[in-house]
Design an enzyme around this catalytic site. Sequence first.
Site, PDB file in Angstrom:
ATOM      1  N   ASP A 438       0.857  -1.178   0.000  1.00 39.09           N
ATOM      2  CA  ASP A 438       0.000   0.000   0.000  1.00 39.09           C
ATOM      3  C   ASP A 438       0.898   1.234   0.000  1.00 39.09           C
ATOM      4  O   ASP A 438       1.594   1.499   0.990  1.00 39.09           O
ATOM      5  CB  ASP A 438      -0.905  -0.031   1.238  1.00 39.09           C
ATOM      6  CG  ASP A 438      -1.931   1.083   1.253  1.00 39.09           C
ATOM      7  OD1 ASP A 438      -1.733   2.096   0.549  1.00 39.09           O
ATOM      8  OD2 ASP A 438      -2.928   0.958   1.997  1.00 39.09           O
ATOM      9  N   HIS A 439       0.861   1.993  -1.104  1.00 36.55           N
ATOM     10  CA  HIS A 439       1.775   3.121  -1.237  1.00 36.55           C
ATOM     11  C   HIS A 439       1.431   4.267  -0.287  1.00 36.55           C
ATOM     12  O   HIS A 439       2.209   5.216  -0.132  1.00 36.55           O
ATOM     13  CB  HIS A 439       1.778   3.631  -2.680  1.00 36.55           C
ATOM     14  CG  HIS A 439       3.111   4.119  -3.141  1.00 36.55           C
ATOM     15  ND1 HIS A 439       3.963   4.850  -2.340  1.00 36.55           N
ATOM     16  CD2 HIS A 439       3.774   3.960  -4.318  1.00 36.55           C
ATOM     17  CE1 HIS A 439       5.063   5.135  -2.992  1.00 36.55           C
ATOM     18  NE2 HIS A 439       4.987   4.599  -4.199  1.00 36.55           N
ATOM     19  N   ARG A 440       0.282   4.219   0.370  1.00 33.21           N
ATOM     20  CA  ARG A 440      -0.022   5.213   1.397  1.00 33.21           C
ATOM     21  C   ARG A 440       0.808   4.967   2.653  1.00 33.21           C
ATOM     22  O   ARG A 440       1.095   5.892   3.422  1.00 33.21           O
ATOM     23  CB  ARG A 440      -1.514   5.158   1.768  1.00 33.21           C
ATOM     24  CG  ARG A 440      -2.469   5.486   0.642  1.00 33.21           C
ATOM     25  CD  ARG A 440      -3.911   5.248   1.068  1.00 33.21           C
ATOM     26  NE  ARG A 440      -4.143   3.866   1.473  1.00 33.21           N
ATOM     27  CZ  ARG A 440      -5.293   3.394   1.944  1.00 33.21           C
ATOM     28  NH1 ARG A 440      -6.330   4.222   2.085  1.00 33.21           N
ATOM     29  NH2 ARG A 440      -5.423   2.128   2.284  1.00 33.21           N
TER      30      ARG A 440
END
Length: 468
Positions: A438-440
């Site tokens: 998850d790039h968040r």
Amino acid sequence: MIAEFRLPDLGEGLPEAEIVQWLVARGDEVTLNQPIAEVETAKAIVELPSPFAGTVSDLHAAAGDVVAVGAPLIAIDVPGDVGALAGAGGAGSADPAGVTRETAADTAAAAADTDATVPNLVGYGAAPRTAGRPQRRARAVRAAAASASASDTAVLAHAPHDVVAPAPTEDLRHERPRSTPPVRAYAKERGVDLALVEASGVTGVIRREDVDRYADAMRAQAASASATAAPGTPGARETRIPIRGVRKHTAAAMVQSAFTAPHVTTFLEVDVTETVRLVADLRADRRLDGHRIGILAVAAKAVCLALRAEPSLNARWDGPAGEIVQFHYVNLGIAAATERGLVVPHIADADRLTLVELADAIGALAQTARSGRSAPGALSGGTFSITNFGVFGIDAGTPILNPGEAGILGLGSVRRRPWEHDGQIVLRDIVTLSLSFDHRLADGQEASRFLRAVGDILREPGRAMLLS
């Protein structure tokens, strides 16, 4: 007195469950906490215990029916005062979970009160749907259409699964069919529901010939339907499969994950020759007989060790709170392909387990998942997952995150390939690792460090285990 047991909320927040099989039949004597049915939710198969001791007077659903939480499931004829039994059996509760007390006099009043939630095994379930419930057998319909012909009753009894019958003006579902014990036993042997059989005599007592007539009519109707539109028969151009259970839940979860978390996938090829040798040595060690240690267990250990250094991959995005939750434990999910679909049960506190303990936990988890017996609690609450492409002969893929998790590692098939080693080209055991994250929660640098750490451990497992 008739006590009615409604489908309870099994603690997963799911609105419905499918009846896998009944473990009791009409006329059977049941004891308190005796298993009466197996139901399949979107996550697991669960046995339901009887809340009462008594005689089964009615089953409100057939095997294969999908029943809403809070809908009537089974009626039990309980001797004595139901309220007294409930008070004695409950702990600080007037009624056992999911139970409604009814008598012939107050059936109509109870049926009218459909807006209130009903107590059940865990918390409170959804209110029964006033518009009706999915039926395969027309128990409620029989009361409203008592004057219908026997052929009409047969058609209603085998209506499509998604038929919803309107609420009848008079509900006779709690009336036990009049028959003798030998006839009830005979009907059970032939698989006939006596609630659907009309008595031919003036006494209203169902006889063997009534059971035979109904069974023959149903067999003829089934044969006719099969001849005209049976799916999967030669020449059929399509087959329709209901979307339900695990597959329905998995599809919804994957769509939610794919369109909520910004996925990024990165890959790394690793020389795992030393890990393959370690696994072979451990399997040859007689002291470890009964412990099946494979490359998946070593990869699981490597993930737990790497997450210590990269906590951003062991985290959850809490949007409503505006926070990132980092976990100081690893609940390691292991994706398991089953006949019912893909499930991802997790190993609680996997980071505290030794390699041997992890291998045992993975074996037990896989066996339980394939049998459909994974506990609901094991199917939620994971913090990171592993999916093993290698068992299908696949080298790599782009796995979708399990909802609520920051990362998932894909383990490819181990291939014997030419590889540069110590300045020479030799055959080595190579595997491709696929990490979706998850790039968040993690950027490319953090994800790359994590993936390299896992690769380093698999490249030199002996040295890594000394540090664990």
